[in-house]
Design an enzyme around this catalytic site. Sequence first.
Site: not given
Ligand code: EPU
Length: 334
Positions: A163, A234, A330
Amino acid sequence: MHISENVSLRDHNSFGFDISAEHFCSAKSLEEIQEALQWQKKHNKPLLVLGGGSNTVFTRNVDGLVLHVAIDQLTTEHNGNNINVYAGAGVSWHQLVKQTVFSGQYGLENLALIPGNAGAAPIQNIGAYGKELCDNLISVDVLHRETGETTTLNRKECDFDYRHSIFKTPAGADFIVLGIRIHLSPQDKPVITYQALKDAMQNRPSTAREVFDQVCLMRQSKLPDPKVIGNAGSFFKNPVIPCQQVDTLRKEYPDLPVFPYSNTECKLPAAWLIDRAGWKGHRTGDVGVHNKQALVLVNHGGGNGQQIAILADEIQKDVKQRYRIHLEREPTIY
Ligand code: EPU
């Protein structure tokens, strides 16, 4: 090119905030951007460059000129086994992904349904489901807003990281992105390394089209459609912290998910930290935290940018106090 006055930016920001720009113009070519910059300098007005508006939180009306970059050129060059695509900054990112995957040009399938335009993609090096823009990027064409010079930055010069890119630093802040060049492949070999994607594909060989469809399904099940509920994806970056600190945190939170980042640093899911702190589904008036993904702040309809900024601040303070971790925002707050 026409410069209008007092224009609502409601349809130009994914939170749907109804603020206005003192002056507004949509530029469809390099020449039109140059014309707009001349006008801005002549009238001594501040300048705000806007793409799809999916990464800006407007907290007030904009003084000066809002320049909406709308170059929609899309060209494809086949060079042996390489397919090079040039997308103007105003091309819709999801349309670019869809069009390429559906025409047998593979590589962007994991990045389906990310809001915004191609021009914004290199700024935060968009990434999802195991891929980042920089994996397929060749170069970025830019215009320097002060000198008026155009130049091409290769991938290395863009200084990409999670990012992050040169465009987020003082060295790149004066560049206006005109277009991006990416390489794609005719070979249908999608990247399926992200655990949630692996699970969904049940470890069987899959096509890029299947990855595209699956990513669309997963995003639609967790992330609100900005056309229905205003949001900027995000709101916080996943924090990168020393692995030593993770060991300490794990004593208190044994189920804390941790992703490797470097030899000494680990990446934590900000969504988990926020969720565990009790914010998921929280609502103050018309702004809140999405009930299916804690990383997404939403406008339920009548909210405004100041309320979002206050909520973001409260979440950052709480996370800092609970876990001693600083969450970095972000989107740009204007
Ligand atoms: N989780 C929670 N609570 C929630 C959501 C997620 O505990 O409400 C936990 C999940 O269980 C998992 C971890 O957080 O262990 C990661 O969750 P997820 O796979 O949904 O991915 P993320 O790290 O929350 C990132 C990106 C997203 C992207 C997803 C998929 C960033 C800041 N965000 O989210 O990007 O779609 O991975 O690769 O890196 C964006 O940038 O707008 C965006 C949506």
